[in-house]
Design an enzyme around this catalytic site. Sequence first.
Site, PDB file in Angstrom:
ATOM      1  N   ASP A 149       0.865  -0.992   0.164  1.00  0.00           N
ATOM      2  CA  ASP A 149       0.019  -0.079   0.109  1.00  0.00           C
ATOM      3  C   ASP A 149       0.968   1.308   0.027  1.00  0.00           C
ATOM      4  O   ASP A 149       2.075   1.000   0.344  1.00  0.00           O
ATOM      5  CB  ASP A 149      -1.021  -0.086   1.356  1.00  0.00           C
ATOM      6  CG  ASP A 149      -1.797   1.121   1.613  1.00  0.00           C
ATOM      7  OD1 ASP A 149      -2.527   1.547   0.541  1.00  0.00           O
ATOM      8  OD2 ASP A 149      -1.617   1.781   2.466  1.00  0.00           O
TER       9      ASP A 149
ATOM     10  N   ASP B 101      -0.090   5.210   0.882  1.00  0.00           N
ATOM     11  CA  ASP B 101      -0.550   6.071   1.991  1.00  0.00           C
ATOM     12  C   ASP B 101      -0.567   5.336   3.321  1.00  0.00           C
ATOM     13  O   ASP B 101      -1.207   4.583   3.562  1.00  0.00           O
ATOM     14  CB  ASP B 101      -1.792   6.864   1.969  1.00  0.00           C
ATOM     15  CG  ASP B 101      -1.887   7.598   0.562  1.00  0.00           C
ATOM     16  OD1 ASP B 101      -0.690   8.042   0.148  1.00  0.00           O
ATOM     17  OD2 ASP B 101      -3.015   8.052   0.155  1.00  0.00           O
TER      18      ASP B 101
ATOM     19  N   VAL C  16      -9.431   4.194   1.472  1.00  0.00           N
ATOM     20  CA  VAL C  16     -10.863   4.250   1.034  1.00  0.00           C
ATOM     21  C   VAL C  16     -10.713   5.194  -0.246  1.00  0.00           C
ATOM     22  O   VAL C  16     -10.137   6.330   0.246  1.00  0.00           O
ATOM     23  CB  VAL C  16     -12.013   4.899   2.092  1.00  0.00           C
ATOM     24  CG1 VAL C  16     -13.182   5.244   1.447  1.00  0.00           C
ATOM     25  CG2 VAL C  16     -11.807   3.601   3.155  1.00  0.00           C
TER      26      VAL C  16
ATOM     27  N   ARG D  87     -11.479   8.215  -2.938  1.00  0.00           N
ATOM     28  CA  ARG D  87     -11.808   9.455  -2.693  1.00  0.00           C
ATOM     29  C   ARG D  87     -13.536   9.723  -2.753  1.00  0.00           C
ATOM     30  O   ARG D  87     -13.968  10.271  -1.762  1.00  0.00           O
ATOM     31  CB  ARG D  87     -11.320  10.337  -4.189  1.00  0.00           C
ATOM     32  CG  ARG D  87     -11.468  11.601  -3.781  1.00  0.00           C
ATOM     33  CD  ARG D  87     -10.906  12.384  -5.102  1.00  0.00           C
ATOM     34  NE  ARG D  87      -9.460  11.866  -5.421  1.00  0.00           N
ATOM     35  CZ  ARG D  87      -8.552  12.602  -6.428  1.00  0.00           C
ATOM     36  NH1 ARG D  87      -9.383  13.284  -7.073  1.00  0.00           N
ATOM     37  NH2 ARG D  87      -7.448  12.158  -6.674  1.00  0.00           N
TER      38      ARG D  87
ATOM     39  N   SER E 250      -4.990   5.473  -4.379  1.00  0.00           N
ATOM     40  CA  SER E 250      -4.938   6.831  -4.564  1.00  0.00           C
ATOM     41  C   SER E 250      -4.601   7.273  -6.014  1.00  0.00           C
ATOM     42  O   SER E 250      -3.961   6.445  -6.780  1.00  0.00           O
ATOM     43  CB  SER E 250      -3.885   7.415  -3.914  1.00  0.00           C
ATOM     44  OG  SER E 250      -3.458   8.834  -4.272  1.00  0.00           O
TER      45      SER E 250
ATOM     46  N   ASN F 125      -3.033   9.716  -7.020  1.00  0.00           N
ATOM     47  CA  ASN F 125      -2.095  10.562  -6.988  1.00  0.00           C
ATOM     48  C   ASN F 125      -0.784   9.635  -6.783  1.00  0.00           C
ATOM     49  O   ASN F 125       0.388  10.100  -6.505  1.00  0.00           O
ATOM     50  CB  ASN F 125      -2.139  11.695  -5.679  1.00  0.00           C
ATOM     51  CG  ASN F 125      -3.246  12.701  -5.848  1.00  0.00           C
ATOM     52  OD1 ASN F 125      -3.328  13.239  -6.950  1.00  0.00           O
ATOM     53  ND2 ASN F 125      -4.212  12.562  -5.083  1.00  0.00           N
TER      54      ASN F 125
ATOM     55  N   ASP G 169      -1.886  -0.523   6.016  1.00  0.00           N
ATOM     56  CA  ASP G 169      -2.187   0.071   7.332  1.00  0.00           C
ATOM     57  C   ASP G 169      -3.606   0.378   7.511  1.00  0.00           C
ATOM     58  O   ASP G 169      -4.037   0.986   8.382  1.00  0.00           O
ATOM     59  CB  ASP G 169      -1.289   1.352   7.048  1.00  0.00           C
ATOM     60  CG  ASP G 169      -2.218   2.646   6.324  1.00  0.00           C
ATOM     61  OD1 ASP G 169      -2.696   1.970   5.229  1.00  0.00           O
ATOM     62  OD2 ASP G 169      -2.427   3.579   6.440  1.00  0.00           O
TER      63      ASP G 169
HETATM   64 MG    MG Z   1      -2.831   3.221   3.152  1.00  0.00          MG
END
Ligand code: MG
Length: 219
Positions: free
Chosen positions: A13, A15, A51, A53, A117, A119, A171
């Site tokens: 993952d 972020d 999760v 956007r 994401s 991004n 996470d």
């Molecule tokens: Mg994450």
Amino acid sequence: MTVPATIRAFIFDLDGVITDTAELQYRSWQRLADEEGLPFTRQDNEALRSVPRRESLRRLLKGKVVDEDTAQAWMKRKNDYYLALLDSDPPEMLPGIGELLAEASAAGIKRAVASASRNAFIVLQKLNALDMFDVIADASSVVHSKPAPDLLLWTAGRLNVSPQSAVVFEDAEAGVQAALVGGFRVIGIGNAGVDQAHIVLPNTEGLRLEALLERLNRL
Ligand code: MG
């Protein structure tokens, strides 16, 4: 070091695992919420980890109804705040991740990012980490993002490995669920929502390949 034949890839993952942009995501949503008078706390934000956007906005609204134009405008504004934070407060790799990536590479274990994401490429570029991964999957890769397993399965397919031979690092509850449903082994990092993971670690510090493989072998 002998890598068990059963482990062929690590899927990370982004972020909250590779880098702490989870904090910047939180600050961007908090700014939008404050400006629009929506009640939102750091604790509420825990449920937004990994999760996508649109679903994050739905949870932020807590049942409040807004029209589609407003929803789009708010998501864009939040994303503009996030991009500005990425510029003013450039992300860094979390402790232990660079070392683990290097060790995995030397041991012939494939490496990928699977992030909800949109991004993800920008963030990895800012980390100078684009070439550390064999595959990068982001929100544009599949229709159904986490907690559906699709993003992870798509990533495993691109890596040409089976879910059973890949280890996911997450996470967030949504990501752990995605990994379990997809049939992956999953390592939960640091957050209360990850207690369903096969192995739970308090943070990324001290993530070393040998110790990790030893624990994975014992599962
Ligand atoms: Mg994450």
